[in-house]
Design an enzyme around this catalytic site. Sequence first.
Site, PDB file in Angstrom:
ATOM      1  N   LYS A 183      26.079  31.797   4.084  1.00 43.63           N
ATOM      2  CA  LYS A 183      27.143  32.713   4.640  1.00 43.63           C
ATOM      3  C   LYS A 183      26.583  33.972   3.980  1.00 43.63           C
ATOM      4  O   LYS A 183      26.494  33.957   2.767  1.00 43.63           O
ATOM      5  CB  LYS A 183      28.423  32.367   4.084  1.00 43.63           C
ATOM      6  CG  LYS A 183      29.698  32.699   4.662  1.00 43.63           C
ATOM      7  CD  LYS A 183      30.801  32.231   4.267  1.00 43.63           C
ATOM      8  CE  LYS A 183      32.198  32.773   5.063  1.00 43.63           C
ATOM      9  NZ  LYS A 183      33.268  32.147   4.479  1.00 43.63           N
TER      10      LYS A 183
HETATM   11  C1  E4P Z   1      36.340  33.165   6.329  1.00 40.99           C
HETATM   12  O1  E4P Z   1      35.180  32.056   6.357  1.00 40.99           O
HETATM   13  C2  E4P Z   1      36.980  33.587   5.221  1.00 40.99           C
HETATM   14  O2  E4P Z   1      36.684  32.369   4.063  1.00 40.99           O
HETATM   15  C3  E4P Z   1      38.393  33.035   5.116  1.00 40.99           C
HETATM   16  O3  E4P Z   1      38.823  32.686   6.832  1.00 40.99           O
HETATM   17  C4  E4P Z   1      39.261  34.398   4.920  1.00 40.99           C
HETATM   18  O4  E4P Z   1      40.288  34.449   4.985  1.00 40.99           O
HETATM   19  P1  E4P Z   1      41.672  35.145   4.344  1.00 40.99           P
HETATM   20  O5  E4P Z   1      41.843  36.543   4.994  1.00 40.99           O
HETATM   21  O6  E4P Z   1      42.731  34.307   4.564  1.00 40.99           O
HETATM   22  O7  E4P Z   1      41.287  35.310   2.710  1.00 40.99           O
END
Ligand code: E4P
Length: 220
Positions: A84
């Site tokens: 990522k």
């Molecule tokens: C995506 O891969 C992120 O880990 C995640 O969806 C972020 O979500 P949040 O805005 O609830 O922290």
Amino acid sequence: MKFFIDTADLNEIREAAALGVLDGVTTNPSLMAKAGVTDFRTHYLRICELVDGDVSAEVISTDYEGILREGRDLITIHPNITVKIPMIREGVKAIRTLAAEGVKINCTLIFNPIQALVAAKAGAKYVSPFIGRLDDIGQDGMQLIHDIRDIFDNYGIETQILAASVRHNQHLLACALAGSDVVTMPLSVIDSMIKHPLTDSGLQKFLADHAKLTEQLKSK
Ligand code: E4P
């Protein structure tokens, strides 16, 4: 549409995997901190052993060489590790290089459709548009999913839209209608997928009627 769980908590992952409809996992540095992870490699390996699908592991470096180094190291943990990488200048360059080496990339922190197009052109397997965080600042997070879908369809782009920052099951429904390829969500949203008050009350009624009938048959 694939269902991913958005957590680094092994118990939550185990619980979601037990449903039998889980296709992958996304983590991020905040989720790793929340889960109190100390040994990153072992933790990612455990996750990969629990779920047979892509597992996103996020790099911490923000410079090209550092992202390459981390990405190349992360993929040695398990074949399902997907690196990522944030949507920053150095990240885009690293996506291009790692994708050419056959590394699966999830480009994260996408907040506009052109960022998604750039990540796709660089070779990302997934782009992660954050719906909830756009809603939080008064914008329409779902419009981003629609716009990316349109752009990818216009050009036959195969990069998958991985809807992230999903807060409730209305987001999930909207993503399914918009043609999102993947939705990553917390366990609370996974649980809510199978819940409806009329299902619960309907089942109670069926069971009560069955019990009544059984009693009547016994007393004959
Ligand atoms: C995506 O891969 C992120 O880990 C995640 O969806 C972020 O979500 P949040 O805005 O609830 O922290």
